[in-house]
Design an enzyme around this catalytic site. Structure first.
Site, short mmCIF file in Angstrom:
data_model
loop_
_atom_site.label_atom_id
_atom_site.label_comp_id
_atom_site.label_asym_id
_atom_site.label_seq_id
_atom_site.Cartn_x
_atom_site.Cartn_y
_atom_site.Cartn_z
N GLY A 1 0.83 -1.19 0.00
CA GLY A 1 0.00 0.00 0.00
C GLY A 1 0.86 1.25 0.00
O GLY A 1 2.02 1.21 0.42
N GLN B 1 3.25 9.95 0.81
CA GLN B 1 4.51 9.20 0.89
C GLN B 1 5.42 9.44 -0.32
O GLN B 1 6.59 9.04 -0.30
CB GLN B 1 4.25 7.69 1.05
CG GLN B 1 3.68 7.33 2.41
CD GLN B 1 3.51 5.84 2.55
OE1 GLN B 1 2.52 5.28 2.08
NE2 GLN B 1 4.47 5.18 3.18
N CYS C 1 6.10 0.39 7.90
CA CYS C 1 5.74 1.45 6.96
C CYS C 1 6.94 1.75 6.07
O CYS C 1 8.06 1.82 6.56
CB CYS C 1 5.31 2.69 7.74
SG CYS C 1 4.85 4.08 6.69
N LEU C 2 6.68 1.94 4.79
CA LEU C 2 7.76 2.25 3.86
C LEU C 2 8.43 3.58 4.19
O LEU C 2 9.54 3.84 3.77
CB LEU C 2 7.22 2.29 2.42
CG LEU C 2 6.75 0.95 1.85
CD1 LEU C 2 6.02 1.15 0.53
CD2 LEU C 2 7.92 0.00 1.67
N HIS D 1 -4.26 1.73 7.56
CA HIS D 1 -2.90 2.28 7.60
C HIS D 1 -2.75 3.41 6.55
O HIS D 1 -2.25 4.49 6.86
CB HIS D 1 -1.90 1.15 7.32
CG HIS D 1 -0.47 1.58 7.28
ND1 HIS D 1 0.44 1.26 8.26
CD2 HIS D 1 0.22 2.31 6.37
CE1 HIS D 1 1.61 1.77 7.96
NE2 HIS D 1 1.51 2.41 6.81
N GLU D 2 -3.21 3.13 5.33
CA GLU D 2 -3.06 4.13 4.26
C GLU D 2 -3.97 5.32 4.50
O GLU D 2 -3.58 6.47 4.26
CB GLU D 2 -3.35 3.50 2.89
CG GLU D 2 -2.50 2.28 2.53
CD GLU D 2 -1.00 2.51 2.72
OE1 GLU D 2 -0.55 3.67 2.62
OE2 GLU D 2 -0.28 1.53 2.99
N HIS E 1 -2.48 7.77 6.79
CA HIS E 1 -1.48 8.65 6.15
C HIS E 1 -2.13 9.94 5.66
O HIS E 1 -1.52 11.01 5.70
CB HIS E 1 -0.84 7.94 4.96
CG HIS E 1 0.37 7.10 5.31
ND1 HIS E 1 1.51 7.63 5.88
CD2 HIS E 1 0.63 5.78 5.15
CE1 HIS E 1 2.41 6.66 6.06
NE2 HIS E 1 1.89 5.53 5.64
ZN LIG Z 1 2.86 3.72 5.76
#
Ligand SMILES: [Zn+2]
Length: 281
Positions: free
Chosen positions: A126, A131, A188-189, A230-231, A234
């Site tokens: 995701g 991001q 998380c990326l 989660h997304e 963000h």
């Molecule tokens: Zn994330």
């Protein structure tokens, strides 16, 4: 082999296992997905990018390296944006809605294509527009049989994790459903190399628009519902570390080590709330 991965830094594990150069990307992915079958924080893409370029996010770096890996030598691909890392204000502020009349524009379509490319390159399950430094309410997500196969079966079953096709949602609105909640590790990326337990609702309903501006509604449960939450977070400037179970934060390498005494174990709960001693929301 799993214990070697768990105990050694990635570079050491790689040296020890003598992973062929051409397989490096998939090996990295396997290591990180194997850890918790979740969002791979330290991904092959980011590792390669950091080694080759370093520096802050948002800057577009050449994809000569990935073009070499995926498309054959000498093939040039357009550069993808870097993943923005925690601390950048764009990750800590609410994102703005995309004007409906703009969804079909070249600009928004390019952002969406970039997001899909960055998510798959990482690889991740995701990504939210902030991001890649874009303060707009757009999320993309996708989970595949291959990704899921990297996780232990008992773990992915407990997570209620199943493959689903690519989803692009513009201006999503998320509603939590029911009282069931699930407690699992996530990463998380934008926060390389770490994991922590986060409590999420087991079921959510998301409405929004497709990349072509068509209204859509998704009823989701299990791991997909976790990715959606989660997304979606963000887009409100919230990172998973803002709502973790205290004392479960750890490096990826230490993911499988025991939880501190008193921490609730991973799993699904019917309780209205997980006891506050193990959760802060
Ligand atoms: Zn994330």
């Amino acid at each position: 082999m799993a214990s070697i991965h768990r105990l050694l830094p990635i570079q050491s594990a790689e040296t020890l296992l003598r992973i062929p150069r051409a397989l490096k990307l998939y090996s990295y992915a396997a290591i990180f997905f194997h850890k918790d079958g979740d969002f791979p924080a330290k991904s092959a893409g980011s590792v390669l990018q950091r080694l080759s370029h370093g520096g802050p996010g948002r800057r577009r770096t050449p994809t000569r390296i990935s073009a070499g890996w995926f498309s054959g030598l000498g093939v040039k691909k357009e550069a993808l944006p870097d993943i923005v890392k925690a601390g950048d204000p764009v990750l800590h502020e609410p994102a703005g809605e995309v004007p409906l009349e703009d969804i079909g524009s070249d600009k928004i379509q390019k952002i969406i294509d970039d997001m899909i490319g960055v998510m798959r390159k990482a690889p991740g399950v995701g990504l939210a527009a902030p991001q890649i430094g874009i303060p707009l309410r757009i999320i993309v997500l996708e989970d595949t049989k291959e990704y899921i196969s990297y996780g232990p079966k008992d773990e992915t079953e407990a997570q209620d994790r199943h493959p689903f096709d690519l989803l692009v949602i513009v201006n999503p609105k998320l509603e939590k459903k029911g009282s069931k909640r699930a407690l699992f590790f996530e990463g998380c990326l934008s926060i390389d190399g770490f994991r922590a337990m986060v409590e999420r609702h087991l079921q959510v309903e998301v409405t929004g628009y497709s990349r072509f501006g068509q209204p859509m509604k998704i009823d989701s449960s299990g791991w997909m519902a976790r990715i959606l939450q989660h997304e979606y977070d963000h887009l409100d400037g919230t990172l998973y570390v803002d709502k973790i179970v205290p004392r479960t934060f750890r490096t990826v390498e230490n993911l499988d080590l025991p939880l501190p005494v008193g921490c609730t174990k991973a799993g699904v709960s019917n309780q209205q709330e997980i006891p506050s001693i193990t959760f802060q929301g």
